[in-house]
Write a protein that holds these residues in place. Structure first.
Motif, PDB file in Angstrom:
ATOM      1  N   LEU A 130       1.569 -11.779  10.286  1.00 44.66           N
ATOM      2  CA  LEU A 130       0.656 -10.680  10.616  1.00 44.66           C
ATOM      3  C   LEU A 130      -0.612 -10.767   9.748  1.00 44.66           C
ATOM      4  CD1 LEU A 130      -0.262  -8.080  11.962  1.00 44.66           C
ATOM      5  CD2 LEU A 130       1.249  -6.797  10.423  1.00 44.66           C
ATOM      6  N   PRO A 179       2.163  -4.287  14.828  1.00 46.15           N
ATOM      7  CA  PRO A 179       1.431  -4.807  13.659  1.00 46.15           C
ATOM      8  C   PRO A 179       1.449  -3.816  12.484  1.00 46.15           C
ATOM      9  CG  PRO A 179      -0.113  -4.054  15.328  1.00 46.15           C
ATOM     10  CD  PRO A 179       1.259  -3.892  15.916  1.00 46.15           C
ATOM     11  N   ILE A 180       2.648  -3.594  11.967  1.00 42.16           N
ATOM     12  CA  ILE A 180       2.911  -2.684  10.848  1.00 42.16           C
ATOM     13  C   ILE A 180       3.690  -3.508   9.831  1.00 42.16           C
ATOM     14  CG2 ILE A 180       4.282  -0.641  10.163  1.00 42.16           C
ATOM     15  CD1 ILE A 180       2.084   0.245  11.924  1.00 42.16           C
ATOM     16  N   MET A 181       3.465  -3.311   8.526  1.00 42.32           N
ATOM     17  CA  MET A 181       4.060  -4.214   7.534  1.00 42.32           C
ATOM     18  C   MET A 181       5.568  -4.043   7.317  1.00 42.32           C
ATOM     19  SD  MET A 181       2.648  -6.818   6.341  1.00 42.32           S
ATOM     20  CE  MET A 181       1.022  -7.517   6.640  1.00 42.32           C
ATOM     21  N   LEU A 194       3.013   4.137   6.895  1.00 41.91           N
ATOM     22  CA  LEU A 194       2.254   3.778   5.695  1.00 41.91           C
ATOM     23  C   LEU A 194       2.793   4.501   4.469  1.00 41.91           C
ATOM     24  CD1 LEU A 194      -0.203   1.959   5.202  1.00 41.91           C
ATOM     25  CD2 LEU A 194      -1.644   3.971   5.328  1.00 41.91           C
TER      26      LEU A 194
END
Lengths: 338, 338
Positions: free
Chosen positions: B169, B237-239, B284
């Protein structure tokens, strides 16, 4: 063939620009095109079919002589200026939520309730993006087996907040890579590498205004006053195509095969559903396209005969907004309602 | 107090490293810590409580003298090496899906089915991340009104594909900003500015292996063989924190107030639900945290008394994997099962 004098109110915004582009691409006969916006955008130039059009500041007299006016502004601006367009005799197609639920205003997705256009009294409302994308996928199945209720989770792009939303995501991504603080103006929290499960304001029920739109607009468009839609709307770091995971509960039995066959035949819908080849709709590939992509059609686990689950994607600015508005105009012409 | 000889198989991976870090933070008494991995990672050094530990290549004899072994490797590697650890007399806590559904293997979320630990025969399985996060939110409500079925849509971080997923990513985001072609190795399609509605392989039913996990593991953990879970799993698309939109259908009536009160009292759950202040869980802010965050609790539109809809987030690497594994070990000690 008659040609029409057309105005776009909000021509400098993301949806207004997209309407311009779609008018350029399609065959709606145009006698003249007037681009209107607030004072801030007046003077901005747009190239339309090799002609430079200067955006004018809107006022009460801007709509004189217009046949067709597209509203691509917020609710407040729509309510302030669109009545002048109706008074001037134009057919108004409004993208805002200002008039969508008024009983005398048709709320139209041409592939679903085209005939409602005939009942207009000068204004036809364009549904919310999430509603259009969900119903383009659901309506063909509703015709087969009658939908009683839906559970919908959305994966919504930042374009729903206009140019400013797209700019904010880009700037935050750049800041993130540089290790800088994220600029926050449009969304209540960072959207880069994050999700925000709020679009619009919440009311006492705990649902957001965006979630209520699919419930209320869905009932009106499908002519089903008892349809129940339980929706969770979520903003994502995606540019301009929305996705939705939808579970449908039907009155009658419906098979996966029958559902796929109905979707395959639906105008404006592309079935992308080949699990062996990893073929399914994705926002990156739905961006800039006119159709709504539907896939992952399967029986729900809790009811193999009367419930289906599916996944759909559509470009938020095109079919979710500008394209549907232009298609309403095209249908109005065909129906002799313009 | 007795101290334990502990090994981590897969110590160089994302979950293995997180287990190391969680062991550093918590009070599980450690006599020795052995870090094991494949040949490729052997020789890598990890700093653990001011001591440098060199990762060793795993072999059949690596587990001699161990009391507790954490498995943080894929299914195939787990099946190859973990039987040696059981034979050596260690209690194995395995993060892979290799043994989760075996009848003699307890599958445990300590806050939900802690007593199942007592039945272990040398191995306890750690559930899938999506299962842990969903059930941490759902189980307190299940105790109140018995869940019959669930509709779940997931918003899953790239950390579910390990370090490689997170690197992909990041690299794609950098390439995107530079206008370069996106490097694709881990995921089947670009993940930057995109969603992929596939995690694992699809079977004939049309569900992915990831979607089946929540169905099958949910039944086992809640001891409800008839629970039905209709799930759509989507990579974002998130960590490193997963989110889930969950609609629950109950046998008995349940109010929003009772549900919130139950969630507030639940160990390992934080209720974040203040709609006026725009307070709700987001990935987040859930990243790096131990608790599962739950919010947006509301009655479903189609059934105001027997159905609720909610939103939850949790760190995929912590409670979704490493932390739950360490908590299983802690509970096993308290229960005298280690």
């Amino acid at each position: 063939m008659r040609a029409y004098h057309i105005a776009i109110l909000g021509a400098s915004g993301a949806v207004g620009k997209e309407i311009c582009q779609i008018l350029e691409e399609r065959d709606l006969p145009i006698a003249s095109l007037k681009l209107l916006a607030s004072k801030r955008s007046a003077g901005e130039k747009i190239l339309f079919r090799d002609e430079v059009i200067v955006i004018e500041e809107v006022n009460a007299h801007s709509f004189q002589g217009m046949d067709l006016v597209f509203g691509a502004v917020d609710e407040k601006t729509a309510k302030r200026f669109l009545p002048y367009a109706i008074s001037a005799g134009a057919l108004v197609i409004d993208n805002s939520s200002a008039y969508r639920l008024k009983p005398q205003v048709p709320l139209v997705i041409p592939q679903i309730n085209r005939e409602d256009i005939k009942k207009h009294q000068g204004l036809i409302a364009n549904p919310n993006c999430t509603t259009i994308i969900a119903l383009m996928a659901a309506a063909p199945l509703h015709r087969l087996a009658k939908i009683k209720s839906m559970v919908v989770s959305t994966y919504q792009a930042v374009s729903g907040a206009g140019h400013a939303g797209m700019e904010e995501l880009k700037k935050q991504m750049q800041a993130e890579l540089r290790g800088e603080a994220l600029p926050i103006q449009v969304f209540p929290y960072p959207i880069a590498y994050n999700l925000i499960p709020q679009i619009g304001d919440f009311d006492e029920s705990g649902y957001s205004s965006e979630e209520w739109k699919l419930q209320r607009e869905g009932r009106k468009i499908l002519h089903e006053p008892n349809l129940c839609v339980t929706c969770t709307c979520v903003r994502l770091p995606i540019m301009r195509a929305h996705s939705e995971a939808i579970t449908l509960f039907f009155e009658d039995a419906i098979s996966v095969e029958a559902a796929k066959a109905a979707l395959k035949e639906s105008e404006g819908v592309i079935l992308l559903d080949e699990k062996e080849q990893a073929v399914y709709p994705m926002p990156l590939f739905a961006s800039g396209k006119d159709d709504i992509y539907v896939g992952r059609v399967r029986a729900s686990m809790h009811d193999q005969t009367h419930s289906l689950t599916l996944w759909c994607c559509g470009d938020q600015l095109r079919k979710g907004a500008a394209l549907n508005a232009v298609q309403i105009a095209e249908a109005a012409i065909e129906l002799g309602a313009l």
